[in-house]
Design a protein around this motif. Structure first.
Motif, short mmCIF file in Angstrom:
data_model
loop_
_atom_site.label_atom_id
_atom_site.label_comp_id
_atom_site.label_asym_id
_atom_site.label_seq_id
_atom_site.Cartn_x
_atom_site.Cartn_y
_atom_site.Cartn_z
N ASP A 1 1.07 -1.29 -0.35
CA ASP A 1 -0.13 0.98 0.26
C ASP A 1 0.73 1.18 0.27
O ASP A 1 1.60 1.69 0.31
N VAL A 2 0.32 2.35 -0.65
CA VAL A 2 1.30 3.53 -0.22
C VAL A 2 -0.03 4.45 -0.26
O VAL A 2 -1.76 4.51 -0.38
N GLN A 3 0.07 6.10 0.46
CA GLN A 3 -0.37 6.67 1.03
C GLN A 3 0.80 7.94 0.57
O GLN A 3 1.52 7.75 1.02
N TRP A 4 0.02 8.64 0.59
CA TRP A 4 0.41 10.39 -0.14
C TRP A 4 -0.43 11.39 1.14
O TRP A 4 -1.61 11.47 1.15
N MET A 5 0.39 12.06 2.09
CA MET A 5 -0.18 12.94 2.93
C MET A 5 0.07 14.25 2.75
O MET A 5 2.22 14.70 2.85
N THR A 6 -0.64 15.40 2.39
CA THR A 6 0.42 16.53 2.07
C THR A 6 0.18 17.47 3.39
O THR A 6 -1.23 17.54 4.26
N ALA A 7 1.33 17.86 3.86
CA ALA A 7 0.95 18.28 5.38
C ALA A 7 1.61 20.15 4.86
O ALA A 7 2.58 20.49 5.84
N GLY A 8 0.79 21.04 4.08
CA GLY A 8 1.11 21.84 3.58
C GLY A 8 1.34 23.07 4.76
O GLY A 8 2.24 22.99 4.90
N ALA A 9 0.53 23.00 5.23
CA ALA A 9 0.21 24.20 6.52
C ALA A 9 0.47 23.60 7.79
O ALA A 9 0.65 24.56 9.00
N GLY A 10 0.18 22.62 7.49
CA GLY A 10 0.87 21.12 8.70
C GLY A 10 -0.70 20.72 9.31
O GLY A 10 -1.36 20.64 9.19
N VAL A 11 -0.36 19.90 9.79
CA VAL A 11 -0.96 18.36 9.93
C VAL A 11 -0.45 17.38 11.47
O VAL A 11 0.63 17.43 11.31
N VAL A 12 -1.34 17.31 12.05
CA VAL A 12 -0.67 16.07 13.11
C VAL A 12 -1.51 15.03 13.33
O VAL A 12 -2.18 14.99 12.74
N HIS A 13 0.16 14.07 12.88
CA HIS A 13 -1.08 12.62 12.17
C HIS A 13 0.52 11.16 13.52
O HIS A 13 0.74 11.79 14.15
N SER A 14 -0.70 10.39 12.97
CA SER A 14 0.57 9.46 14.13
C SER A 14 0.55 7.77 13.11
O SER A 14 0.53 8.23 11.89
N GLU A 15 1.11 7.07 12.76
CA GLU A 15 1.78 6.19 11.66
C GLU A 15 1.40 5.42 13.06
O GLU A 15 2.95 4.92 13.73
N MET A 16 0.40 4.13 13.57
CA MET A 16 1.15 2.80 14.83
C MET A 16 0.34 1.90 13.92
O MET A 16 -0.22 1.29 12.97
N PRO A 17 1.25 0.26 14.64
CA PRO A 17 1.18 -0.90 14.64
C PRO A 17 -0.14 -0.67 14.38
O PRO A 17 -0.85 -0.81 15.69
N GLU A 18 -0.70 -1.84 12.99
CA GLU A 18 -1.86 -1.81 13.78
C GLU A 18 -2.20 -3.27 14.89
O GLU A 18 -1.56 -3.78 15.04
N ALA A 19 -3.40 -3.43 15.92
CA ALA A 19 -3.46 -3.75 16.61
C ALA A 19 -3.14 -5.41 16.26
O ALA A 19 -2.60 -6.33 17.48
N GLU A 20 -3.53 -5.83 15.66
CA GLU A 20 -3.97 -7.33 14.92
C GLU A 20 -2.22 -8.07 14.75
O GLU A 20 -1.36 -8.95 15.31
N PHE A 21 -1.45 -7.36 14.11
CA PHE A 21 -0.17 -7.24 13.86
C PHE A 21 1.09 -6.56 15.22
O PHE A 21 1.70 -7.01 15.12
N THR A 22 0.38 -6.14 16.10
CA THR A 22 1.02 -5.98 17.44
C THR A 22 1.01 -7.12 18.14
O THR A 22 1.73 -7.98 19.01
N ARG A 23 -0.09 -7.94 18.26
CA ARG A 23 -0.72 -9.13 18.44
C ARG A 23 0.26 -10.16 18.54
O ARG A 23 0.84 -10.89 19.16
N THR A 24 0.38 -10.04 17.27
CA THR A 24 0.72 -11.44 16.33
C THR A 24 2.72 -11.42 16.52
O THR A 24 2.75 -12.56 16.30
N GLY A 25 2.80 -9.93 16.13
CA GLY A 25 4.18 -9.51 15.64
C GLY A 25 4.72 -9.85 13.88
O GLY A 25 3.65 -10.46 13.45
N GLY A 26 5.40 -9.42 13.89
CA GLY A 26 5.49 -9.77 11.97
C GLY A 26 7.45 -9.50 11.75
O GLY A 26 7.91 -8.28 12.09
N ARG A 27 7.55 -9.11 10.88
CA ARG A 27 7.88 -8.28 10.08
C ARG A 27 7.94 -6.94 9.68
O ARG A 27 6.32 -6.68 9.20
N LEU A 28 8.35 -5.71 9.81
CA LEU A 28 7.84 -4.07 10.05
C LEU A 28 8.95 -3.44 9.40
O LEU A 28 10.44 -3.67 9.30
N HIS A 29 8.61 -3.01 7.61
CA HIS A 29 8.85 -2.53 6.40
C HIS A 29 8.49 -1.41 5.81
O HIS A 29 7.30 -1.89 5.41
N GLY A 30 9.12 -0.19 6.11
CA GLY A 30 8.54 0.88 4.64
C GLY A 30 9.76 2.02 4.53
O GLY A 30 10.49 1.25 5.18
#
Length: 141
Positions: free
Chosen positions: A96-125
């Motif tokens: 998956d690809v995501q574009w985010m424009t933060a021209g004038a400013g934005v607050v955001h979060s990028e967190m592991p999805e709940a099931e991925f956190t529960r089971t673990g696995g490889r994270l790479h991006g």
């Protein structure tokens, strides 16, 4: 019919990345800050991981601000949830690809999805940051 001329360019230099922990403690490889930082503009690049997460170990980047950048995120492995202060949210799966424009400013979060956190696995991006103020307006201090 017109003929286009191609100009070959050479690589100006190679800058090795620095490993650092970001957000709540996830591994990022980043080629800055360095004394040659000005050579990156208008593009910056982050590599998230790769790291193998044990069950319950995955960490992300809780709410944090961005301003003056277009951020293009590409998930290779793992699953991340994105939320921002203007109401956008979504799940990023591998490829998956995501574009985010933060021209004038934005607050955001990028967190592991709940099931991925529960089971673990490889994270790479990867993230490509494009400076929206390049060559025109200097960033506000």
């Amino acid at each position: 019919m017109t003929t286009q001329t191609q100009t070959l360019r050479t690589v100006a230099g190679i800058i090795n990345s620095v490993e650092t922990l970001e957000g709540a403690g996830f591994l990022v490889r980043r080629p800055f800050p360095k004394s040659s930082f000005s050579e990156f503009d208008p593009f910056l690049l982050d590599e998230l991981g790769p790291v193998n997460q044990k069950p319950g170990q995955a960490k992300g980047a809780p709410d944090h601000p961005h301003r003056g950048f277009e951020i293009v995120s590409y998930v290779l492995d793992g699953r991340l949830e994105h939320k921002d202060s203007v109401g956008h949210a979504g799940l990023l799966n591998p490829s998956d690809v995501q574009w985010m424009t933060a021209g004038a400013g934005v607050v955001h979060s990028e967190m592991p999805e709940a099931e991925f956190t529960r089971t673990g696995g490889r994270l790479h991006g990867i993230q490509l940051w494009v400076n929206l103020q390049y060559g025109s307006v200097k960033p506000k201090k």
